[in-house]
Design a protein around this motif. Structure first.
Motif, PDB file in Angstrom:
ATOM      1  N   GLY A  10       1.023  -1.438  15.859  1.00 34.08           N
ATOM      2  CA  GLY A  10      -0.218  -1.511  15.090  1.00 34.08           C
ATOM      3  C   GLY A  10      -0.691  -0.170  14.556  1.00 34.08           C
ATOM      4  O   GLY A  10      -0.535   0.862  15.210  1.00 34.08           O
ATOM      5  N   GLY A  11      -1.244  -0.226  13.352  1.00 39.84           N
ATOM      6  CA  GLY A  11      -1.997   0.909  12.824  1.00 39.84           C
ATOM      7  C   GLY A  11      -1.243   2.176  12.463  1.00 39.84           C
ATOM      8  O   GLY A  11      -1.833   3.248  12.406  1.00 39.84           O
ATOM      9  N   THR A  12       0.048   2.077  12.187  1.00 41.21           N
ATOM     10  CA  THR A  12       0.786   3.306  11.858  1.00 41.21           C
ATOM     11  C   THR A  12       0.535   3.747  10.410  1.00 41.21           C
ATOM     12  O   THR A  12       0.845   4.879  10.053  1.00 41.21           O
ATOM     13  CB  THR A  12       2.315   3.133  12.052  1.00 41.21           C
ATOM     14  OG1 THR A  12       2.784   2.172  11.119  1.00 41.21           O
ATOM     15  CG2 THR A  12       2.645   2.691  13.467  1.00 41.21           C
ATOM     16  N   GLY A  13      -0.008   2.830   9.607  1.00 43.25           N
ATOM     17  CA  GLY A  13      -0.311   3.176   8.216  1.00 43.25           C
ATOM     18  C   GLY A  13       0.554   2.426   7.204  1.00 43.25           C
ATOM     19  O   GLY A  13       0.622   2.816   6.040  1.00 43.25           O
ATOM     20  N   LYS A  14       1.184   1.353   7.634  1.00 41.52           N
ATOM     21  CA  LYS A  14       2.042   0.563   6.732  1.00 41.52           C
ATOM     22  C   LYS A  14       1.273   0.108   5.500  1.00 41.52           C
ATOM     23  O   LYS A  14       1.724   0.271   4.373  1.00 41.52           O
ATOM     24  CB  LYS A  14       2.577  -0.691   7.452  1.00 41.52           C
ATOM     25  CG  LYS A  14       3.396  -0.399   8.665  1.00 41.52           C
ATOM     26  CD  LYS A  14       3.706  -1.650   9.457  1.00 41.52           C
ATOM     27  CE  LYS A  14       2.533  -2.171  10.260  1.00 41.52           C
ATOM     28  NZ  LYS A  14       2.092  -1.280  11.340  1.00 41.52           N
ATOM     29  N   THR A  15       0.102  -0.484   5.756  1.00 39.17           N
ATOM     30  CA  THR A  15      -0.691  -1.015   4.652  1.00 39.17           C
ATOM     31  C   THR A  15      -1.207   0.118   3.764  1.00 39.17           C
ATOM     32  O   THR A  15      -1.107   0.051   2.537  1.00 39.17           O
ATOM     33  CB  THR A  15      -1.870  -1.854   5.200  1.00 39.17           C
ATOM     34  OG1 THR A  15      -1.323  -2.920   5.982  1.00 39.17           O
ATOM     35  CG2 THR A  15      -2.710  -2.428   4.097  1.00 39.17           C
ATOM     36  N   THR A  16      -1.723   1.164   4.391  1.00 43.57           N
ATOM     37  CA  THR A  16      -2.265   2.296   3.628  1.00 43.57           C
ATOM     38  C   THR A  16      -1.189   2.906   2.725  1.00 43.57           C
ATOM     39  O   THR A  16      -1.410   3.124   1.532  1.00 43.57           O
ATOM     40  CB  THR A  16      -2.770   3.390   4.603  1.00 43.57           C
ATOM     41  OG1 THR A  16      -3.699   2.787   5.502  1.00 43.57           O
ATOM     42  CG2 THR A  16      -3.422   4.528   3.876  1.00 43.57           C
ATOM     43  N   ILE A  17      -0.029   3.173   3.305  1.00 45.85           N
ATOM     44  CA  ILE A  17       1.032   3.827   2.532  1.00 45.85           C
ATOM     45  C   ILE A  17       1.590   2.887   1.459  1.00 45.85           C
ATOM     46  O   ILE A  17       1.681   3.255   0.285  1.00 45.85           O
ATOM     47  CB  ILE A  17       2.166   4.333   3.459  1.00 45.85           C
ATOM     48  CG1 ILE A  17       1.631   5.327   4.516  1.00 45.85           C
ATOM     49  CG2 ILE A  17       3.318   4.942   2.651  1.00 45.85           C
ATOM     50  CD1 ILE A  17       1.126   6.657   3.985  1.00 45.85           C
ATOM     51  N   SER A  18       1.931   1.656   1.876  1.00 41.23           N
ATOM     52  CA  SER A  18       2.566   0.753   0.904  1.00 41.23           C
ATOM     53  C   SER A  18       1.620   0.437  -0.256  1.00 41.23           C
ATOM     54  O   SER A  18       2.032   0.393  -1.415  1.00 41.23           O
ATOM     55  CB  SER A  18       3.047  -0.534   1.567  1.00 41.23           C
ATOM     56  OG  SER A  18       1.981  -1.211   2.179  1.00 41.23           O
TER      57      SER A  18
END
Ligand code: ATP
Ligand code: MG
Length: 289
Positions: A10-18
Motif C-alpha cells: 500500500g501507498g508506494t505511489g503507484k497512483t500518484t506516479i502513473s
C-alpha cells in the motif's frame, strides 16, 4: 502501448506516479487511456475529476466491473473530463477478481486493452493490497500489457516485493526495464543499487524524491505536473514518460496465453522469489478446465 504501474504494497505511489505520467503524456498531445485497476479504492479518480468519483460511489456510472459483467462496452467506460484534454479515465469499480473469473476476465481485459491501444496509449494503475486476489489481478494485467513498471519505496520490504513481482512479470513474458524508486529522502541513495536488482532486463531506475508537493497536489485533487510544472518532481515524471515512450515496443503475443506460459515455465523450476503456493492454485484452475 500499454504500461502497468504496480507493486503489492500500500501507498508506494503507484497512483500518484502513473496518473502524473498519464497527464504528462496527454499534455504533450497524446491520447491516453488511464485504467484504474485498484478495485474498490478509486484514489486516482479524485485526482482526475471529483464529480466522477461521486457518481462511481453512487453506482451511477459504468466501470470496468460492469464491463467484466458484460454490461458495458469499452468506450462506455472511458470517461472524458474537460480538465485534461486527451486523457480518458476508466474507473475500476468495486470488488476484486475471483479465482474462477480469472480466465474470462483476462480474456476480456486483453480485448479492452487492445481496443484502447487502437486509439492511444494505455496506462494501468495496479492494485496495492496483498493477498491472493492481488496475485490474480497482476497475472491478469500481465497478460495484456507491454511493460511493467514497479513503483517502490526505498526500503528492503518494498524492494523484495518488487523483485518477486518483477520475476512474475518476466515469466509472463514482460521484461521489467524501468523501476521508479519513489519517496526518496536524503540518505536513501544507497537503495539505488538495491533497486537495480528489480530490473529483469537492461534498464533504468528513476528516482522521485519525497516531497510535500505530491501530498499537497493529492489533497488539492490536481496533478503535480500541472501545479508545479517546473519542479524537480515534475522533471522526474517527464523522464519516466520519456523512457516509456522510447522503450515501449508493443508485444506480439498478449492475452491469456501469457498466463499459461508463465505457469508452464514456473512448473518444475526453482524460483525462490515467487510465491509458488499461490501460483499452484492458479495452475490447478487451468488444469480443471
Ligand atoms: N514522492 C512522494 N513524496 C511524498 N508523498 C508522496 C509521494 N508519492 C506519493 N505520495 C503520497 O503518498 C500517498 C499514497 O500515494 P498513492 O495513493 O499514489 O499510493 P498507491 O501506491 O497508489 O497506494 P495504494 O496501494 O493505496 O493504491 C499519497 O498521499 C501521495 O500524495
Ligand atoms: Mg493506488
Amino acid at each position: 502501448m500499454c504500461v502497468a504501474f504496480g507493486l503489492q504494497g500500500g501507498g508506494t505511489g503507484k497512483t500518484t506516479i502513473s496518473f502524473n505520467v498519464a497527464v504528462k503524456m496527454a499534455r504533450e498531445g497524446r491520447r491516453v487511456f488511464f485504467i484504474g485497476m485498484d478495485m474498490g479504492r478509486q484514489s486516482a479518480v479524485y485526482l482526475w475529476d471529483k464529480r466522477v468519483a461521486d457518481h462511481i460511489y453512487k453506482g451511477e456510472i459504468a466501470t470496468i466491473r460492469e464491463y467484466f459483467k458484460g454490461k458495458a462496452r469499452p468506450l462506455e467506460i472511458a470517461y472524458e473530463s474537460n480538465m485534461v484534454k486527451n486523457l480518458f479515465f476508466v474507473p475500476a469499480g468495486h470488488g476484486k477478481i475471483e479465482m474462477k473469473e480469472l480466465r474470462r476476465s483476462a480474456d476480456m481485459f486483453s480485448k479492452l486493452v487492445s481496443e484502447y491501444k487502437k486509439y492511444g496509449r494505455v496506462i494501468v494503475d495496479c492494485p496495492g493490497s496483498g493477498g491472493l486476489s492481488s496475485v490474480l489481478d497482476y497475472l491478469m494485467i500481465f497478460s495484456s500489457c507491454d511493460s511493467f513498471v514497479p513503483v517502490v519505496e526505498p526500503n528492503e520490504a518494498s524492494i523484495t516485493n518488487a523483485i518477486r513481482l518483477a520475476n512474475m512479470a518476466h515469466l509472463s513474458g514482460i521484461p521489467v526495464n524501468l523501476v521508479v524508486l519513489n519517496k526518496v529522502k536524503d540518505g536513501n541513495q544507497d537503495m539505488m543499487e538495491r533497486a537495480r536488482k528489480i530490473l529483469t532486463a537492461e534498464g533504468d531506475v528513476i528516482l522521485v524524491k519525497y516531497s510535500d508537493r505530491f501530498v499537497e497536489a493529492y489533497e488539492r485533487g490536481a496533478p503535480l505536473v500541472d501545479l508545479y510544472p517546473e519542479s524537480d518532481e515534475a522533471k522526474s515524471i517527464a523522464r519516466i514518460a520519456e523512457i516509456i515512450e522510447r522503450r515501449a515496443v508493443p508485444m506480439g503475443k498478449a492475452g491469456p496465453e501469457r498466463i499459461r506460459t508463465a505457469l508452464s515455465i514456473i512448473e518444475g523450476q526453482e524460483v525462490a522469489e515467487i510465491d509458488l503456493s499461490i501460483l499452484r492454485h492458479v495452475k490447478n484452475l487451468f488444469r480443471r478446465k
